[in-house]
Design a protein around this motif. Structure first.
Motif, PDB file in Angstrom:
ATOM      1  N   ALA A 269      52.188  36.987  21.462  1.00 24.65           N
ATOM      2  CA  ALA A 269      52.616  35.619  21.191  1.00 24.65           C
ATOM      3  C   ALA A 269      54.111  35.502  20.941  1.00 24.65           C
ATOM      4  O   ALA A 269      54.760  34.566  21.430  1.00 24.65           O
ATOM      5  CB  ALA A 269      51.851  35.065  19.986  1.00 24.65           C
ATOM      6  N   HIS A 270      54.673  36.445  20.173  1.00 23.36           N
ATOM      7  CA  HIS A 270      56.079  36.356  19.788  1.00 23.36           C
ATOM      8  C   HIS A 270      56.688  37.752  19.793  1.00 23.36           C
ATOM      9  O   HIS A 270      56.291  38.611  18.994  1.00 23.36           O
ATOM     10  CB  HIS A 270      56.225  35.717  18.400  1.00 23.36           C
ATOM     11  CG  HIS A 270      55.678  34.320  18.320  1.00 23.36           C
ATOM     12  ND1 HIS A 270      56.396  33.221  18.733  1.00 23.36           N
ATOM     13  CD2 HIS A 270      54.471  33.859  17.885  1.00 23.36           C
ATOM     14  CE1 HIS A 270      55.664  32.130  18.544  1.00 23.36           C
ATOM     15  NE2 HIS A 270      54.488  32.497  18.039  1.00 23.36           N
ATOM     16  N   GLY A 271      57.630  37.964  20.705  1.00 27.83           N
ATOM     17  CA  GLY A 271      58.288  39.258  20.794  1.00 27.83           C
ATOM     18  C   GLY A 271      58.972  39.629  19.491  1.00 27.83           C
ATOM     19  O   GLY A 271      59.679  38.820  18.898  1.00 27.83           O
ATOM     20  N   GLY A 272      58.734  40.870  19.045  1.00 26.85           N
ATOM     21  CA  GLY A 272      59.317  41.328  17.793  1.00 26.85           C
ATOM     22  C   GLY A 272      58.403  41.120  16.606  1.00 26.85           C
ATOM     23  O   GLY A 272      58.539  41.793  15.584  1.00 26.85           O
ATOM     24  N   GLY A 273      57.466  40.174  16.723  1.00 29.19           N
ATOM     25  CA  GLY A 273      56.521  39.960  15.633  1.00 29.19           C
ATOM     26  C   GLY A 273      56.140  38.503  15.481  1.00 29.19           C
ATOM     27  O   GLY A 273      56.986  37.618  15.539  1.00 29.19           O
ATOM     28  N   ALA A 274      54.844  38.248  15.296  1.00 29.25           N
ATOM     29  CA  ALA A 274      54.350  36.898  15.003  1.00 29.25           C
ATOM     30  C   ALA A 274      54.238  36.772  13.484  1.00 29.25           C
ATOM     31  O   ALA A 274      53.682  37.642  12.823  1.00 29.25           O
ATOM     32  CB  ALA A 274      52.990  36.675  15.662  1.00 29.25           C
ATOM     33  N   LEU A 275      54.768  35.675  12.928  1.00 31.94           N
ATOM     34  CA  LEU A 275      54.890  35.551  11.480  1.00 31.94           C
ATOM     35  C   LEU A 275      54.027  34.461  10.860  1.00 31.94           C
ATOM     36  O   LEU A 275      53.775  34.485   9.655  1.00 31.94           O
ATOM     37  CB  LEU A 275      56.361  35.303  11.101  1.00 31.94           C
ATOM     38  CG  LEU A 275      57.347  36.385  11.551  1.00 31.94           C
ATOM     39  CD1 LEU A 275      58.766  36.007  11.135  1.00 31.94           C
ATOM     40  CD2 LEU A 275      56.967  37.740  10.968  1.00 31.94           C
ATOM     41  N   SER A 276      53.582  33.496  11.650  1.00 30.40           N
ATOM     42  CA  SER A 276      52.774  32.412  11.080  1.00 30.40           C
ATOM     43  C   SER A 276      51.882  31.816  12.159  1.00 30.40           C
ATOM     44  O   SER A 276      52.319  31.639  13.303  1.00 30.40           O
ATOM     45  CB  SER A 276      53.686  31.326  10.492  1.00 30.40           C
ATOM     46  OG  SER A 276      52.929  30.292   9.896  1.00 30.40           O
ATOM     47  N   VAL A 277      50.631  31.506  11.794  1.00 31.08           N
ATOM     48  CA  VAL A 277      49.712  30.889  12.739  1.00 31.08           C
ATOM     49  C   VAL A 277      48.811  29.925  11.986  1.00 31.08           C
ATOM     50  O   VAL A 277      48.472  30.153  10.820  1.00 31.08           O
ATOM     51  CB  VAL A 277      48.866  31.947  13.488  1.00 31.08           C
ATOM     52  CG1 VAL A 277      47.931  32.694  12.534  1.00 31.08           C
ATOM     53  CG2 VAL A 277      48.092  31.323  14.636  1.00 31.08           C
ATOM     54  N   GLU A 278      48.436  28.822  12.655  1.00 32.46           N
ATOM     55  CA  GLU A 278      47.563  27.841  12.028  1.00 32.46           C
ATOM     56  C   GLU A 278      46.715  27.144  13.084  1.00 32.46           C
ATOM     57  O   GLU A 278      47.228  26.734  14.126  1.00 32.46           O
ATOM     58  CB  GLU A 278      48.404  26.807  11.268  1.00 32.46           C
ATOM     59  CG  GLU A 278      47.593  25.754  10.534  1.00 32.46           C
ATOM     60  CD  GLU A 278      48.469  24.848   9.685  1.00 32.46           C
ATOM     61  OE1 GLU A 278      49.009  25.328   8.670  1.00 32.46           O
ATOM     62  OE2 GLU A 278      48.644  23.663  10.041  1.00 32.46           O
ATOM     63  N   PHE A 279      45.410  27.039  12.814  1.00 32.40           N
ATOM     64  CA  PHE A 279      44.526  26.263  13.671  1.00 32.40           C
ATOM     65  C   PHE A 279      44.789  24.780  13.453  1.00 32.40           C
ATOM     66  O   PHE A 279      44.949  24.320  12.308  1.00 32.40           O
ATOM     67  CB  PHE A 279      43.056  26.545  13.340  1.00 32.40           C
ATOM     68  CG  PHE A 279      42.402  27.567  14.231  1.00 32.40           C
ATOM     69  CD1 PHE A 279      42.177  27.300  15.568  1.00 32.40           C
ATOM     70  CD2 PHE A 279      41.992  28.788  13.709  1.00 32.40           C
ATOM     71  CE1 PHE A 279      41.567  28.229  16.394  1.00 32.40           C
ATOM     72  CE2 PHE A 279      41.375  29.733  14.512  1.00 32.40           C
ATOM     73  CZ  PHE A 279      41.165  29.459  15.864  1.00 32.40           C
ATOM     74  N   THR A 280      44.823  24.004  14.526  1.00 29.55           N
ATOM     75  CA  THR A 280      44.864  22.555  14.400  1.00 29.55           C
ATOM     76  C   THR A 280      43.429  22.043  14.289  1.00 29.55           C
ATOM     77  O   THR A 280      42.463  22.777  14.517  1.00 29.55           O
ATOM     78  CB  THR A 280      45.550  21.912  15.613  1.00 29.55           C
ATOM     79  OG1 THR A 280      44.747  22.138  16.770  1.00 29.55           O
ATOM     80  CG2 THR A 280      46.933  22.505  15.849  1.00 29.55           C
ATOM     81  N   ARG A 281      43.291  20.789  13.937  1.00 31.46           N
ATOM     82  CA  ARG A 281      41.961  20.215  13.740  1.00 31.46           C
ATOM     83  C   ARG A 281      41.132  20.268  15.022  1.00 31.46           C
ATOM     84  O   ARG A 281      39.909  20.457  14.982  1.00 31.46           O
ATOM     85  CB  ARG A 281      42.092  18.774  13.259  1.00 31.46           C
ATOM     86  CG  ARG A 281      40.778  18.147  12.812  1.00 31.46           C
ATOM     87  CD  ARG A 281      40.962  16.662  12.553  1.00 31.46           C
ATOM     88  NE  ARG A 281      41.913  16.407  11.479  1.00 31.46           N
ATOM     89  CZ  ARG A 281      42.495  15.233  11.276  1.00 31.46           C
ATOM     90  NH1 ARG A 281      42.233  14.210  12.079  1.00 31.46           N
ATOM     91  NH2 ARG A 281      43.340  15.066  10.270  1.00 31.46           N
ATOM     92  N   ASP A 282      41.784  20.137  16.198  1.00 35.97           N
ATOM     93  CA  ASP A 282      41.055  20.114  17.466  1.00 35.97           C
ATOM     94  C   ASP A 282      40.899  21.501  18.088  1.00 35.97           C
ATOM     95  O   ASP A 282      40.458  21.628  19.234  1.00 35.97           O
ATOM     96  CB  ASP A 282      41.721  19.160  18.454  1.00 35.97           C
ATOM     97  CG  ASP A 282      43.173  19.542  18.765  1.00 35.97           C
ATOM     98  OD1 ASP A 282      43.600  20.646  18.371  1.00 35.97           O
ATOM     99  OD2 ASP A 282      43.871  18.723  19.394  1.00 35.97           O
ATOM    100  N   GLY A 283      41.263  22.565  17.364  1.00 35.78           N
ATOM    101  CA  GLY A 283      41.005  23.920  17.839  1.00 35.78           C
ATOM    102  C   GLY A 283      42.154  24.596  18.555  1.00 35.78           C
ATOM    103  O   GLY A 283      42.015  25.742  18.987  1.00 35.78           O
ATOM    104  N   ARG A 284      43.289  23.930  18.701  1.00 39.13           N
ATOM    105  CA  ARG A 284      44.470  24.610  19.238  1.00 39.13           C
ATOM    106  C   ARG A 284      45.103  25.473  18.135  1.00 39.13           C
ATOM    107  O   ARG A 284      44.665  25.448  16.985  1.00 39.13           O
ATOM    108  CB  ARG A 284      45.496  23.597  19.743  1.00 39.13           C
ATOM    109  CG  ARG A 284      45.040  22.795  20.977  1.00 39.13           C
ATOM    110  CD  ARG A 284      46.043  21.708  21.311  1.00 39.13           C
ATOM    111  NE  ARG A 284      46.070  20.676  20.269  1.00 39.13           N
ATOM    112  CZ  ARG A 284      47.133  19.924  19.991  1.00 39.13           C
ATOM    113  NH1 ARG A 284      48.258  20.100  20.671  1.00 39.13           N
ATOM    114  NH2 ARG A 284      47.071  19.007  19.046  1.00 39.13           N
TER     115      ARG A 284
END
Length: 444
Positions: A375-390
């Protein structure tokens, strides 16, 4: 003359009779200590204080132990020790043994409800007044009838800084156009539609490191403190801005925390590598989880309150039963630290992001990995599901992005000038919000 003489005599007799009918006072010295001496003192004495609790001394008993206070004067049903003795709570006492005699339990109940008298000369302690009824009858995952928004809160900053600092924590309400932003010794509330400041919530404990709205949007949890010195979790009522709970007494700052959707549990963790689960109603420590081998960096209860996900700086990722603290799943796959986790709204899928650059999705039946992608080169630092599943995420490549659940990128937003640390999505206004290392916050 007889009449005047007899009347005081009748009054005296009636008073004596009333005093004779008055039930005897239950005291610690006369009635309760003998029970503890017989049933509990082998493990809870000055020389061997299991759970740091001494039951042979009134002062030490009232001080409590490792789980905090164990007696609530005037309310046996809310007293942790009483519920352990009646086997209504875990761990039951005495351990691996039948309950003590009903007559002993009744004596303890009367003693606590009567104000925990130490001796016949003591004055009963008043029952503590609950500040706020946190517990809900069921997990809250549906839109509330009245969407919680701040009323009239102070707009005066607690602290002015000469320059911006890193965006340590962001959170958006699940049902309102409301965003919480961490700042030094304070939390700022903004309207995500107008971007106007709605209020300032003081956090004198130190730096807020984690912010979480309750699932019904009525509460805001903040965890943080001072690195290497202390850590604390507080919860505010969104409408009034009132602090309704404070708990945790960490020796280092709190880095991860969450409140369950039924609002009965709060979990916290940090550099001490321990996950602690507390009861919101009493503040009692219910469980200590010592599975992690590095700093605990992420915690989140599932929307149905059944499960708790925890992650650490070395890539450890575990799922626990929320109410019992028992291990449910260990999710293996990440090769770097896991700074963020997020549950899908149905509680069946958990998303995690890692310094190994990936986002991974896990199913909860067997703990299998459903999907993973870079998802993010070097490191992914934050992720969150949206209400519709994205999913909305950010990382060391400085670019916040939205994804579908197959890992297909939908939108890549304009890159920050420095590391993108936090990502949160406001479902009410359909706005993506992210903050970076320099303290810049952008709304798309």
């Amino acid at each position: 003359m007889r009449y005047l003489t007899i009347l005081p005599l009748l009054f005296f007799v009636s008073v004596v009779a009333a005093e004779e009918k008055k039930p005897p006072q239950i005291t610690f010295d006369e009635h309760v200590r003998p029970i503890f001496q017989q049933k509990c003192a082998s493990c809870h004495n000055p020389d061997k204080k299991s759970a740091d609790l001494d039951l042979t001394n009134f002062g030490n008993l009232m001080q409590g132990g490792a789980s905090g206070t164990v007696i609530e004067p005037g309310d046996a049903s809310a007293s942790y020790l009483y519920n352990l003795v009646t086997h209504d709570d875990e761990p039951s006492m005495p351990p691996e043994s039948p309950k003590i005699a009903d007559s002993m339990i009744e004596t303890l109940r009367k003693w606590i409800d009567g104000g925990v008298l130490e001796n016949s000369g003591s004055v009963a302690k008043a029952a503590s007044k609950k500040k706020f009824d946190l517990a809900l009858s069921a997990p809250s995952t549906e839109r509330p009838a009245a969407v919680p928004m701040p009323a009239i809160l102070s707009l005066q900053p607690v602290l002015f800084t000469p320059s911006r600092t890193a965006t340590d924590a962001l959170a958006t309400s699940p049902w309102a156009p409301l965003e919480a932003v961490s700042s030094q010794k304070q939390v700022l509330l903004f309207n995500t539609e107008t971007l106007q400041l709605l209020g300032v919530l003081p956090f004198p404990e130190g730096t807020p490191r984690v912010l979480k709205f309750s699932r019904n949007g009525g509460l805001l949890l903040c965890g943080g403190g001072v690195a290497g010195a202390n850590g604390r979790v507080v919860v505010w009522d969104i409408r009034s801005g009132e602090r309704i709970i404070e708990l945790g007494d960490e020796l280092d700052e709190v880095l991860a925390a969450d409140i369950s959707s039924d609002q009965t549990l709060i979990a916290l963790g940090g550099p001490q590598r321990v996950v602690r689960i507390y009861a919101t109603e009493t503040g009692q420590l219910l469980h200590e989880i010592r599975k992690h081998t590095d700093w605990v960096t992420a915690l989140e209860f599932s929307p149905d309150s059944v499960l708790l996900a925890s992650a650490d700086r070395s890539g450890g990722l575990h799922v626990w039963e929320g109410w019992t603290g028992r291990e449910y799943l260990t999710l293996k796959g990440h090769t770097g630290g896991v700074p963020s986790v997020s549950w899908r709204s149905d509680s069946n899928i958990l998303a995690s992001c890692s310094e190994d650059s990936t986002i991974r999705l896990w199913e909860m039946e067997n703990g299998g990995e459903v999907k993973n992608w870079g998802a993010h080169g070097g490191g992914a630092l934050s992720v969150e599901f949206t209400r519709d599943g994205r999913l909305f995420s950010c990382g060391r490549d400085r670019t916040p992005k939205t994804w579908d659940q197959n890992g297909a990128q939908q939108v890549a937003f304009e890159a920050f000038g420095d590391l993108a640390l936090q990502a949160t999505y406001c479902d009410e206004t359909n706005r993506a919000i992210s903050g970076d290392w320099n303290g810049e916050i952008r709304v798309w």
